[in-house]
Write an enzyme that holds these catalytic residues in place. Structure first.
Site, PDB file in Angstrom:
ATOM      1  CB  SER A  32      -0.984  -0.034   1.172  1.00 18.27           C
ATOM      2  OG  SER A  32      -1.985   0.936   1.016  1.00 18.27           O
ATOM      3  CG  ASP A 116      -6.451  -2.477  -4.313  1.00 18.81           C
ATOM      4  OD1 ASP A 116      -7.173  -1.647  -3.730  1.00 18.81           O
ATOM      5  OD2 ASP A 116      -5.234  -2.609  -4.070  1.00 18.81           O
ATOM      6  CG  HIS A 148      -5.657  -1.882  -0.619  1.00 20.38           C
ATOM      7  ND1 HIS A 148      -4.883  -1.445  -1.662  1.00 20.38           N
ATOM      8  CD2 HIS A 148      -5.145  -1.309   0.505  1.00 20.38           C
ATOM      9  CE1 HIS A 148      -3.946  -0.627  -1.191  1.00 20.38           C
ATOM     10  NE2 HIS A 148      -4.079  -0.539   0.121  1.00 20.38           N
TER      11      HIS A 148
END
Length: 173
Positions: A32, A116, A148
Site C-alpha cells: 500500500s 482492489d 487491497h
C-alpha cells in the site's frame, strides 16, 4: 536534498557497520503506502537495492488520483494535491514513482489484487507493462480474488512463498 531520502542513506551507513549484514544484498518491500515507498526508493535510489517487491503501491499519482473512489477525491486533493491545480500537479508528477522508475537495474516483483478499490489493478499493470517495454526484469503476481491486501489463506501461502523465493533468488542469502 530534495532528491535524497536521507534517512535511507543514514540507515545504510549505520547498518554497514554491522559485520553480520551485507548491505550490498539489500532488498526493499512494502504494501500500500509502503508499496509506494518501495517504488519511490527503487527509482530514486537504485544503488541501494538488489531487488524490490511492490505490493499494491501507487505507481503514478496522477492516474492513481483519477482511479480512486470518488468519495476519496476531496481528501486526496487536500492531503496530497489537486491534479487540476498546476502547482499541485507538478508536485504530484515529481513525487510519482513512474517519474524515476526507469532507473532501476534490479529485479522487481509486483503483487496486486484484481478487485482492489484503492490502488486499482491498472496501476500495477501499467508499472509492469512499462518495465517490460524497457527491458527490465519484472514479474507480477495478480490475485483475481483479492482486493487491497492478501486475505485468503491459500493466497497468503502463495504470496509469501513467492516473496521468499524471489528474495532467495535475487539476494542469494
Amino acid at each position: 536534498g530534495q532528491d535524497r531520502l536521507d534517512h535511507v542513506h543514514a540507515m545504510n551507513e549505520i547498518l554497514s557497520q554491522d559485520d553480520r549484514l551485507d548491505i550490498k544484498r539489500a532488498g526493499v518491500v512494502g504494501r500500500s503506502y509502503g508499496g509506494y515507498m518501495t517504488l519511490t526508493l527503487a527509482g530514486r535510489h537504485p544503488d541501494l537495492w538488489c531487488a524490490a517487491v511492490d505490493m499494491f503501491g501507487p505507481y503514478d499519482l496522477l492516474t492513481f488520483s483519477e482511479r480512486i473512489p470518488p468519495t476519496w477525491k476531496p481528501y486526496f486533493n487536500v492531503a496530497l494535491g489537486n491534479p487540476e491545480d498546476p502547482t499541485d500537479r507538478k508536485f504530484l508528477v515529481e513525487r510519482s514513482p513512474n517519474t524515476y522508475i526507469d532507473n532501476i537495474e534490479f529485479p522487481m516483483l509486483v503483487i496486486q489484487g484484481r478487485n482492489d478499490p484503492r490502488v486499482v489493478a491498472e496501476e500495477s499493470e501499467d508499472l509492469v507493462k512499462h518495465l517490460q517495454e524497457i527491458g527490465k526484469d519484472v514479474d507480477i503476481l495478480l490475485f483475481e480474488n483479492e482486493g487491497h491486501g492478501v486475505e485468503k489463506y491459500e493466497n497468503k501461502v502463495t504470496c509469501y512463498n513467492r516473496i521468499t523465493e524471489f528474495f532467495t533468488k535475487t539476494l542469494k542469502p
